[in-house]
Scaffold this active site. Sequence first.
Site: not given
Ligand code: F6P
Length: 423
Positions: A267, A293, A407
């Site tokens: 990420e 394995h 999202k």
């Molecule tokens: O702590 P939050 O804002 O809920 O985010 C959870 C996760 O989602 C992300 O923003 C996106 O995957 C990550 O960077 C982060 O660790």
Amino acid sequence: MLRLDTRFLKGFPKALKVYEKDLLEARERLLAKNKAPGAMLGWMGLPEDTETLREIRRYREAHPWVEDYVLLGIGGSALGPKALEAAFNESGVRFHYVDHVEPEPVRKLLRTLDPRKTLVNAISKSGATAETLAALLIFLNWLQKSLGEGWRRHLVLTTDPQRGALRALAEREGLRTFAIPENVGGRYSVLSPVGLLPLAFAGADLEALLMGARKANELALAPLEQSLPLQTALLQHLHRHLPVTVFMVYSERLKHLPSWFVQLHDESLGKQDREGNRVGTTAVPALGPADQHAQVQLFREGPLDKLIVLVVPERAAEDLPLPEVAGLEAEAGYLFGKGLFALLKAEAEATYRALAEAGQRVYTLYLSEVSPYAVGWLLQHLMWQTAFLGELWGVNAFDQPGVELGKRLTFALLGRPGYGEEG
Ligand SMILES: O=P(O)(O)OC[C@H]1O[C@](O)(CO)[C@@H](O)[C@@H]1O
């Protein structure tokens, strides 16, 4: 202690000289950013934050009744605590992670918990993560229904100091919170209350963990010959043409650590650079000896497209001798009298040699032992490595624009106001 072994990468000492200027400049650029507003480099200072540690200790002492700890969070808000708690739970408090949205396991968990002995910790930096909010709705409702007015004592929120839905809820309801500093992103937050609060309930040695992390800080800023984080960043940089970087840990207790590393690496570094080039290598988690394995067949004879990193403990806290059993001399006699840890060490060493012999690029990071000190050092080391790579690869290692569209599309599919058909 952390020790680097590059015995099969013969050109490495020379490369260290050749790349010295690039590495030192990358470090300077990174440190210079610390002064810029909005820089997400707060993770560098977390190991020094003794005030937060004291606050966490006081909270833990005030809650001796906790037998089950339910952590609601995902990504950087779950992977760190999960990795460390699995390794260092000394207290017997049972931990449950709701870092998914599958109904059946949540239903099953709710059936087994006694709300009077359960502490729910919702963790979200943004306070906007759908999976965590969904879990919070379920567990908040469950606490309220089962405990009436007393529910507030059973919920603690770890979130941004000012912003987001969790902060607003805490203020409205007078809930206890712990802050994730504004300048610390999710995947760099394991040494903030995100990790420290659950680990306090697990009874882990938090001081040793932070002391190890401070050692990584010291080395990150040291001259190149001693700077382990610059050195492993260079190893990754030299092999950036190989699409895969395997992170293989020889410790059952650290079996969740590779997933934490995968998020940190992928990420942070898998993105477009300033010219729009797609950069990054794909981190693949592996566990020794189980994956000897499974994946090692591919690592030995499949494509030579990998940099393989082995993480191997040098000592066991307490070994387990292998007894002699009559009738098994022929097949198992060579094990009689040896320690179980001797087998682990031999297997790690054998895999190291076998992979190098196959032509894979491979190096080993030795941990003196699986202790909070050594693992705290390793975690902070890997954060420095990632931050240095961000500079070397010309990407921002602290944002994650690539996850936004998914999202928005989820919100649109669920009819969240303000999100159109196509998000
Ligand atoms: O702590 P939050 O804002 O809920 O985010 C959870 C996760 O989602 C992300 O923003 C996106 O995957 C990550 O960077 C982060 O660790």
